[in-house]
Design a protein around this motif. Structure first.
Motif: not given
Length: 280
Positions: A163-169, A209-217, A238-243
């Motif tokens: 949830k924290a990853i998603e909120v951040s992204a 559509e927003i995707k949150g990703i914790r790692g760098d891949q 789609l917009v993805a946020v790594t890290g």
């Protein structure tokens, strides 16, 4: 007194436990003039200090920072933390409105977005051709264990961390889009329409559509509905946020519907509906 604006993992100079004194931490809810509120934590001087009981350090957390902290706590302490079910990210407490132009604004983190811009891909209509579907392959080990050939060791984040990853992204992307002149038309994260937000600018409308990703891949899951919308709706992006949880590593990636649909799809599960059969 400081308001926490973000979290960055920095290795401690020493990992050894140190002898330390203990003290109490007071807390209070502070309401702002605009109707918002923050959680305030204040420590007091320990027993070996001259000013015992007086405030020593004070920090404040708004809603977005508190959600991120909750995720970090559950990651560190695991099952010892029993986090409540959080509300869907990107919403604030406000009366419901039937006017789509008065859509609820996402919670904004105070992390810097200067110099970051989101360039929307060009509009392209029509139904896109789906990319290759990759079936999983396995090898049997000497001990009988079946191991996926392309499987990388990964730890599944806890619910609070996810949830924290998603909120951040969501907070990061929507902040950038609004700064770039896009107007939030609709927050549809909980509507089940295959994307998270509708934004408009200069006569254009995009379903984001927003995707949150914790790692760098840059690798993520999409639902069948999200994939269907990407194939058929020219407004989808789609917009993805790594890290996503680390300010130093955070990167924004814009994935066009052509890139998404044309990329190989890896099967991660199947839903089976057997034919009618007799009960045993």
């Amino acid at each position: 007194m400081v308001l926490i604006a973000g979290f960055t993992e920095v290795p401690a100079a020493s990992r050894s436990a140190r002898a330390r004194t203990t003290t109490k931490c007071n807390y209070d809810v502070i309401f702002n003039e605009d109707g918002g509120h923050v959680l305030e934590l204040a420590t007091t001087g320990s027993g070996d200090r001259a000013n015992t009981g007086r405030r020593s350090q004070t920090v404040q957390f708004d809603k977005s920072a508190a959600i991120t902290l909750l995720g970090l706590m559950e990651e560190v302490f695991g099952d010892q933390i029993h986090a409540p079910l959080l509300r869907p990210p990107g919403t604030v407490d406000s009366p419901a409105s039937t006017n789509e132009h008065q859509a609820s604004l996402p919670v904004e983190l105070s992390w810097p977005t200067e110099g970051v811009s989101i360039k929307m891909p060009p509009w392209a209509g029509g139904t896109l051709q789906a990319g290759q579907t990759i079936e999983p392959q396995y090898d049997e080990q000497a001990d009988g264990e079946m191991v996926g050939r392309d499987k990388r060791p990964q730890s599944r984040p806890t619910r609070a961390v996810a949830k924290a990853i998603e909120v951040s992204a969501v907070s990061h992307v929507t902040s950038i889009l609004k700064r770039d002149g896009w107007t939030l038309v609709r927050d549809c994260q909980a509507d089940g329409v295959g994307y998270d937000f509708e934004f408009a600018k200069d006569g254009q409308r995009r379903k984001v559509e927003i995707k949150g990703i914790r790692g760098d891949q840059l690798e993520f899951n999409v639902t069948p509905l999200e994939y269907f919308v990407a194939r058929n709706d020219p407004e989808f992006v789609l917009v993805a946020v790594t890290g996503a949880l680390d300010e130093r590593k955070r990167r924004v990636h814009v994935v066009s519907r052509e890139e998404l649909v044309g990329s190989p799809r890896r099967a991660i599960g199947y839903r089976i509906k057997p034919p009618s059969h007799r009960e045993q």
